[in-house]
Write an enzyme that holds these catalytic residues in place. Structure first.
Site, short mmCIF file in Angstrom:
data_model
loop_
_atom_site.label_atom_id
_atom_site.label_comp_id
_atom_site.label_asym_id
_atom_site.label_seq_id
_atom_site.Cartn_x
_atom_site.Cartn_y
_atom_site.Cartn_z
N CYS A 1 63.15 12.59 127.19
CA CYS A 1 63.98 11.85 126.24
C CYS A 1 65.48 12.03 126.48
CB CYS A 1 63.62 12.24 124.82
SG CYS A 1 61.85 12.13 124.50
N HIS B 1 70.24 13.19 117.95
CA HIS B 1 68.95 12.91 118.57
C HIS B 1 67.91 12.66 117.48
CE1 HIS B 1 65.84 12.91 121.59
NE2 HIS B 1 65.20 13.90 120.99
N GLU C 1 68.25 20.82 115.73
CA GLU C 1 69.48 20.16 116.18
C GLU C 1 70.64 20.52 115.26
OE1 GLU C 1 71.18 15.75 117.51
OE2 GLU C 1 69.26 15.89 116.46
N LYS D 1 67.29 6.40 115.35
CA LYS D 1 65.86 6.24 115.62
C LYS D 1 65.08 5.85 114.37
CE LYS D 1 65.66 9.45 119.54
NZ LYS D 1 67.08 9.90 119.49
N HIS E 1 61.63 5.72 118.74
CA HIS E 1 62.07 6.59 119.83
C HIS E 1 61.69 5.97 121.16
CE1 HIS E 1 63.21 9.89 122.15
NE2 HIS E 1 62.51 10.87 121.61
N PHE F 1 61.42 16.73 126.18
CA PHE F 1 60.36 17.64 126.61
C PHE F 1 60.77 18.27 127.94
CE2 PHE F 1 56.24 15.92 124.44
CZ PHE F 1 56.80 16.17 123.20
#
Length: 413
Positions: free
Chosen positions: A162, A302, A313, A334, A339, A399
């Site tokens: 991502c 994010h 975050e 998002k 996403h 990831f």
């Protein structure tokens, strides 16, 4: 000599719009792109999650059939967004050897790969398309954009989950700084709303399960958030040196000032709860940009709407901004788009630039009761950003422990 790098064209296709302007206007209007999936395979495989944020304009509505059939959907989305961005930039006249491509994806040609596997099992090897490998490879989008626009300086691909397309923008920035090109096509794409990925993410407890109310499923920062929403699409930015852009009289959306890329080395799917890697990426971005935390007027977070990711975050950003974080308008877009995995960073980079241009932080929809563990300055309404030169950052975490942050400045009056 350090070169100033500008953005002169943007293109995007996602669940809330088939063009960059439509994405922006629908984002500001509070549109949700998440809808119930109308595919036979949802019932066939008894998927526990029955919704996603599919691109609102389908590639077959835009691309000629003969062109689409030679491209995986991920490359189709990339081509659509790139053509829009190129036209928006005024179709720059640039020598092919001075035009580069920095592109990204998180997964690549998933549909092509798995469809080919089904064909092999059901019909045998002679029925597998000869273009299967060129269509499924992760660098297919970059290669096809290089062919489309005759970009011969280079065509590179980032695959960092991502964080991928935020990294691609930073690669473009550095390639322009190094003099490898005068103009770069940068961005990312993803088309992974597929039974395999939906089942896998659901099994990992990563997806929201609000099957009865999909439009409100993605709710970053809300206390009752329960996972992210799969999205798809592509976003493209045309980057060039300021010198090149001004010489041809191009409009300028804003400036890419620099960025940071780090790794958590903590867990293959989870980010570091102490936020040290993400905080270092933010710090690197600010240092390369030559600005301080006090100068940041806006953050595109994010913020995927997962129970663990959102507070992590916040911890990372608090390490950099301290108490001032509570006063910085934050957007978690998002909530509207879903996403886009490898395409999400580029789309949010566009949103960040447009926020600086219009001096407004877009709303974060579906904010019910805020989570005290995620006390971002989020709002269901647009937030004003003030006057003067504005600076912002956009965060992407993926990831594998990938952290990528890019810093922008608004265009000068």
């Amino acid at each position: 000599m350090t070169k100033r790098i500008v953005v002169t064209g943007i293109g995007a296709t996602s669940a809330i719009g088939g063009t960059a302007p439509d994405n922006w206007s629908n984002l500001l209007a509070g549109m949700s792109g998440t809808r119930t999936l109308e595919h036979d395979w949802v019932k066939q495989y008894e998927l526990p999650v029955t919704f996603a944020a599919e691109a609102i304009v389908r590639p077959e509505e835009v691309l000629p059939r003969h062109e689409a059939k030679r491209l995986d959907p991920s490359s189709q989305f990339a081509l659509i967004a790139a053509r829009e961005a190129w036209e928006d930039a005024g179709s720059p006249e640039v020598a092919p050897e001075r035009l580069g491509v920095d592109f990204a994806t998180g997964i690549g040609g998933l549909w092509t790969l798995l469809d080919a596997w089904d064909t092999l099992r059901e019909k045998g090897p002679r029925r597998v398309m000869p273009l299967t490998v060129p269509m499924l490879m992760p660098n297919a989008a970059a290669g096809n954009l290089s062919l489309q626009f005759h970009a011969r300086a280079y065509a590179q691909t980032v695959v960092s989950a991502c964080a991928s397309s935020t990294e691609s923008i930073l690669h473009a920035f550095h390639h322009l700084q190094e003099g490898l090109a005068d103009v770069v096509i940068a961005g990312g794409t993803e088309s992974a709303i597929h039974p395999i990925t939906m089942a896998s993410f659901a099994s990992a407890q990563a997806l929201s399960r609000r099957n009865d109310d999909p439009a409100t499923a993605s709710r970053p920062g809300a206390i009752d958030r329960d996972g992210f929403v799969m999205g798809e699409g592509a976003a493209v930015l045309i980057l060039e040196t300021e010198e090149h852009a001004k010489a041809r009289g191009a409009k300028i959306y804003g400036y890419v000032l620099g960025g940071g890329v780090t790794a958590d080395a903590y867990h293959i799917t989870g980010n570091d709860p102490e936020g040290s890697g993400a905080a270092r990426a933010v710090t690197q971005a600010l240092e390369e940009a030559g600005i301080t935390p006090d100068q940041i007027a806006h953050i595109n977070a994010h913020a995927t709407s997962t129970p663990v990711g959102d507070p992590n975050e916040y911890v990372a950003l608090q390490r950099v901004f301290g108490d001032r974080l509570k006063d910085i308008p934050v957007s978690a877009t998002k909530a509207s788009t879903g996403h886009l995995l490898g395409g999400t960073g580029a789309l949010e980079a566009i949103f960040t630039l447009l926020a600086l241009r219009d001096r407004v932080a877009p709303p974060t929809i579906n904010m019910t009761e805020p989570d005290p563990a995620v006390p971002f300055k989020l709002s269901g309404e647009s937030q004003p950003l003030g006057e003067g030169t504005l600076y912002a950052i956009s965060n992407s975490f993926g990831f594998g422990g990938h952290n990528a942050v890019v810093a922008f400045a608004g265009a000068e009056d």
